[in-house]
Design a protein around this motif. Structure first.
Motif, mmCIF file in Angstrom:
data_model
loop_
_atom_site.group_PDB
_atom_site.id
_atom_site.type_symbol
_atom_site.label_atom_id
_atom_site.label_comp_id
_atom_site.label_asym_id
_atom_site.label_seq_id
_atom_site.Cartn_x
_atom_site.Cartn_y
_atom_site.Cartn_z
ATOM 1 N N PHE A 162 0.882 -1.188 0.157
ATOM 2 C CA PHE A 162 -0.073 -0.003 -0.150
ATOM 3 C C PHE A 162 0.861 1.338 0.125
ATOM 4 N N LEU A 163 2.032 1.270 0.893
ATOM 5 C CA LEU A 163 2.767 2.293 0.986
ATOM 6 C C LEU A 163 3.612 2.704 -0.323
ATOM 7 N N ASP A 164 4.023 1.812 -0.855
ATOM 8 C CA ASP A 164 4.953 2.064 -2.151
ATOM 9 C C ASP A 164 3.898 2.483 -3.307
ATOM 10 N N SER A 165 2.640 1.892 -3.524
ATOM 11 C CA SER A 165 1.863 2.450 -4.378
ATOM 12 C C SER A 165 1.407 3.850 -4.274
ATOM 13 N N PHE A 166 1.167 4.389 -2.744
ATOM 14 C CA PHE A 166 0.719 5.518 -2.274
ATOM 15 C C PHE A 166 1.747 6.605 -2.567
ATOM 16 N N GLN A 167 2.908 6.267 -2.056
ATOM 17 C CA GLN A 167 4.049 7.276 -2.608
ATOM 18 C C GLN A 167 3.949 7.742 -4.139
ATOM 19 N N LEU A 168 3.978 6.558 -4.874
ATOM 20 C CA LEU A 168 4.064 6.890 -6.306
ATOM 21 C C LEU A 168 2.710 7.766 -6.688
ATOM 22 N N MET A 169 1.537 7.564 -6.024
ATOM 23 C CA MET A 169 0.271 8.141 -6.475
ATOM 24 C C MET A 169 0.414 9.766 -6.212
ATOM 25 N N ILE A 170 0.999 9.891 -5.009
ATOM 26 C CA ILE A 170 0.818 11.402 -4.685
ATOM 27 C C ILE A 170 1.795 12.359 -5.525
ATOM 28 N N GLU A 171 2.722 11.567 -6.127
ATOM 29 C CA GLU A 171 3.858 12.470 -6.786
ATOM 30 C C GLU A 171 3.327 13.033 -8.115
ATOM 31 N N GLY A 172 2.170 12.882 -8.549
ATOM 32 C CA GLY A 172 1.558 13.343 -9.722
ATOM 33 C C GLY A 172 0.230 14.177 -9.359
ATOM 34 N N MET A 173 0.236 14.486 -8.349
ATOM 35 C CA MET A 173 -1.038 15.066 -7.602
ATOM 36 C C MET A 173 -1.370 16.524 -8.479
ATOM 37 N N TRP A 174 -0.162 17.266 -8.610
ATOM 38 C CA TRP A 174 -0.069 18.539 -9.304
ATOM 39 C C TRP A 174 1.131 18.459 -10.434
ATOM 40 N N SER A 175 0.081 17.961 -11.639
ATOM 41 C CA SER A 175 1.117 17.808 -12.759
ATOM 42 C C SER A 175 0.187 17.966 -13.960
ATOM 43 N N VAL A 176 0.865 18.291 -14.967
ATOM 44 C CA VAL A 176 0.160 18.469 -16.366
ATOM 45 C C VAL A 176 -0.547 17.247 -16.686
ATOM 46 N N PRO A 177 -1.754 16.984 -17.045
ATOM 47 C CA PRO A 177 -2.319 15.733 -17.145
ATOM 48 C C PRO A 177 -2.139 15.376 -18.502
ATOM 49 N N LEU B 51 -1.438 7.449 -12.058
ATOM 50 C CA LEU B 51 -2.562 7.035 -12.489
ATOM 51 C C LEU B 51 -2.696 5.483 -12.119
ATOM 52 N N ARG B 52 -1.634 4.937 -12.455
ATOM 53 C CA ARG B 52 -1.443 3.287 -12.423
ATOM 54 C C ARG B 52 -1.364 3.193 -11.036
ATOM 55 N N ALA B 53 -0.471 3.939 -10.144
ATOM 56 C CA ALA B 53 -0.820 3.496 -8.653
ATOM 57 C C ALA B 53 -2.070 3.749 -8.399
ATOM 58 N N SER B 54 -2.635 4.830 -8.514
ATOM 59 C CA SER B 54 -4.143 5.003 -8.016
ATOM 60 C C SER B 54 -4.794 3.774 -8.211
ATOM 61 N N ALA B 55 -4.785 3.298 -9.515
ATOM 62 C CA ALA B 55 -5.608 1.894 -9.969
ATOM 63 C C ALA B 55 -5.303 0.948 -8.912
ATOM 64 N N ARG B 56 -3.943 0.713 -8.560
ATOM 65 C CA ARG B 56 -3.713 -0.300 -7.757
ATOM 66 C C ARG B 56 -4.472 -0.135 -6.526
ATOM 67 N N ILE B 57 -4.290 1.140 -5.845
ATOM 68 C CA ILE B 57 -4.709 1.453 -4.515
ATOM 69 C C ILE B 57 -6.264 1.220 -4.528
ATOM 70 N N GLN B 58 -6.969 1.747 -5.669
ATOM 71 C CA GLN B 58 -8.351 1.253 -5.650
ATOM 72 C C GLN B 58 -8.653 -0.084 -5.617
ATOM 73 N N THR B 59 -8.001 -0.762 -6.266
ATOM 74 C CA THR B 59 -8.241 -2.306 -6.200
ATOM 75 C C THR B 59 -7.936 -2.524 -4.944
ATOM 76 N N MET B 60 -6.932 -2.406 -4.208
ATOM 77 C CA MET B 60 -6.613 -2.852 -2.775
ATOM 78 C C MET B 60 -7.741 -2.562 -1.748
ATOM 79 N N LEU B 61 -8.101 -1.114 -2.190
ATOM 80 C CA LEU B 61 -9.327 -0.567 -1.161
ATOM 81 C C LEU B 61 -10.652 -1.347 -1.479
ATOM 82 N N LYS B 62 -10.763 -1.964 -2.547
ATOM 83 C CA LYS B 62 -12.241 -2.500 -2.801
ATOM 84 C C LYS B 62 -11.969 -4.030 -2.110
ATOM 85 N N GLU B 63 -10.934 -4.471 -2.024
ATOM 86 C CA GLU B 63 -10.717 -5.648 -1.313
ATOM 87 C C GLU B 63 -11.093 -5.674 0.301
#
Length: 473
Positions: free
Chosen positions: A192-207, A219-231
């Motif tokens: 969770f931590l590994d994906s979370f740190q990758l996710m927050i790096e792009g919060m303010w970025s050119v889309p 985006l890819r890290a966010s998708a992994r986190i959402q899958t884990m949260l769903k479980e």
């Protein structure tokens, strides 16, 4: 007759053109810059160089307190000042709605609180507040204390040097996993931590969603986190159904257990997941930054450090050995919290925020067109001499009487109906951490005082400090 008709037909486009020119003059001054990119890279560069406030001031000198630009792919109006803050948080009514940048929306999800307005916003906010309000948090002080003590034993005890910010991020992440998810230590939490740190790096970025961009990685890290949260959500839903878990044991269980008068779940599964992600980011990044900068302040301000230590030692000495902190103990930490508030004034974790014009808006003599993004800057009023005399001086006494501070001039947690629902959670987390840090350790800086923003403040070398074990005097 035909001549008159032709004249009218010729006159209509001229009148339309004149009307358009007249309207365009009312749009705030400034430039939208290069399509999609606009001024985004300039702002991000200024934030990383710790010159973002200067960047805003130069714009306001050139264009005034209201100007147009383009940020993160959208036409934007920058608003500056106390009146702008009031307009954002109270005066906008239904004309201003929640909407973050495209990058934040896509990474955190479109049903998080920052994207909702009207009844949806009130419903979801009330659900979150039911867990995060003081009455509920009282029972979680001990759980938070356990995480702080374990963290210091693992990462500070026996060390000579530590990098504060990475460690504070580890601490706040573990607190979030424990209190909000009920997620035990182990492989799943580490993933969770590994994906979370990758996710927050792009919060303010050119889309721009292309391989190897920050945005794509997030985006890819966010998708992994959402899958884990769903479980996790499905597991907790089953535990509640089988009555082997309490709906007050953590935030997810609390939200799953909330039903309306028709016995219908208050929040959808999608809303629970998206808002858990929002609370994760808010509770992890902002709190870790605040605690880090308090440690930085205490290293630079010996008199303030001594006063905080005295307050915390008095609380520690008033308790039998090993007795945990209580809600009443936290209420005695008045000076320490004033130090935290002054830290937030001078080093706010959030540089600015975004909204959207739901309709054409008249503001300060200008037109903000419907659909345009509105960008307001948190820190600017915090450093105005007319509001906070000698603003560069660190002075906790400013917050002895908060009623004396003009409304909408100190807004690290927002204001009005948009006040951050996690305010009390952040207060408890900060006070518990500082109590054990100052009573167990003393420190001095090994790095300079420089920090950049990415988008939150990041001290050079992660705030490297030399530490010593302290004995309770």
């Amino acid at each position: 007759m035909s001549v008159l008709l032709v004249s009218l037909l010729l006159l209509i486009p001229i009148l339309l053109l004149l009307r358009r020119r007249k309207s365009s003059k009312r749009v705030p001054p400034g430039s939208l810059g290069i399509p999609i990119i606009g001024q985004s890279l300039g702002l991000l560069r200024a934030m990383r160089a710790n010159t973002a406030e200067k960047w805003v001031i130069e714009r306001t000198k050139k264009y005034g307190p209201v100007s147009k630009l383009s940020l993160f792919g959208k036409p934007t109006v920058l608003l500056y000042g106390q009146a702008a803050n009031k307009f954002i948080f109270s005066g906008g009514g239904n004309t201003i709605v929640n909407q973050q940048t495209q990058s934040i929306k896509m990474i955190l999800g479109d049903r998080n609180l920052l994207e909702l307005s009207g009844e949806d916003h009130s419903r979801v906010r009330s659900a979150l507040v039911s867990f995060l309000k003081p009455e509920s948090l009282k029972q979680y002080v001990g759980k938070m204390e356990d995480e702080v003590i374990r963290h210091l034993d693992m990462h500070w005890q026996g060390k000579q040097h530590v990098k504060v910010l990475p460690l504070m991020k580890t601490l706040t992440f573990n607190i979030i996993c424990s209190l909000l998810f009920g997620l035990e230590r182990g492989k799943q939490r580490d993933q969770f931590l590994d994906s979370f740190q990758l996710m927050i790096e792009g919060m303010w970025s050119v889309p721009i969603n292309m391989p190897f961009t920050r945005y794509n990685r997030s985006l890819r890290a966010s998708a992994r986190i959402q899958t884990m949260l769903k479980e996790i959500v499905h597991k907790k839903k089953m535990e509640l159904k089988q009555k082997v878990a309490s709906d007050r044991q953590d935030l997810i269980s609390c939200l799953l257990g909330m039903v309306d008068e028709d016995d219908k779940q208050v929040m959808t599964e999608k809303e629970i997941i998206h808002n858990i992600m929002l609370v994760m980011v808010a509770g992890h990044d902002t709190s870790s930054v605040v605690i880090t900068f308090i440690i930085r302040v205490l290293a630079n301000e010996p008199a303030i450090s001594a006063a905080v230590l005295q307050e915390q030692e008095e609380i520690a000495k008033s308790k039998p050995s090993g007795e945990p902190l209580t809600w009443e103990d936290l209420s005695k930490m008045k000076y320490t919290w004033r130090v935290a508030m002054e830290t937030l004034r001078m080093f706010p974790p959030i540089f600015g925020g975004f909204r959207k014009a739901a309709t054409d808006i008249e503001y300060d003599g200008y037109l903000i067109p419907k659909g345009w993004q509105i960008f307001w800057v948190t820190a600017m009023t915090h450093m105005e001499n007319s509001i906070f005399p000698d603003p560069s001086k660190f002075d906790p006494s400013r917050f002895e009487n908060q009623a004396s501070i003009p409304p909408y001039s100190f807004i690290p947690f927002g204001g009005g109906a948009r006040m951050c629902p996690g305010y009390e959670f952040a207060r408890v987390e900060t006070l518990v951490a500082i109590h054990y840090l100052v009573t167990r350790f003393t420190w001095k800086l090994c790095s300079d005082n420089f920090f950049s923003r990415d988008p939150m403040p990041v001290p050079s070398q992660g705030l490297l400090v030399h530490i010593w074990r302290r004995k309770l005097s």
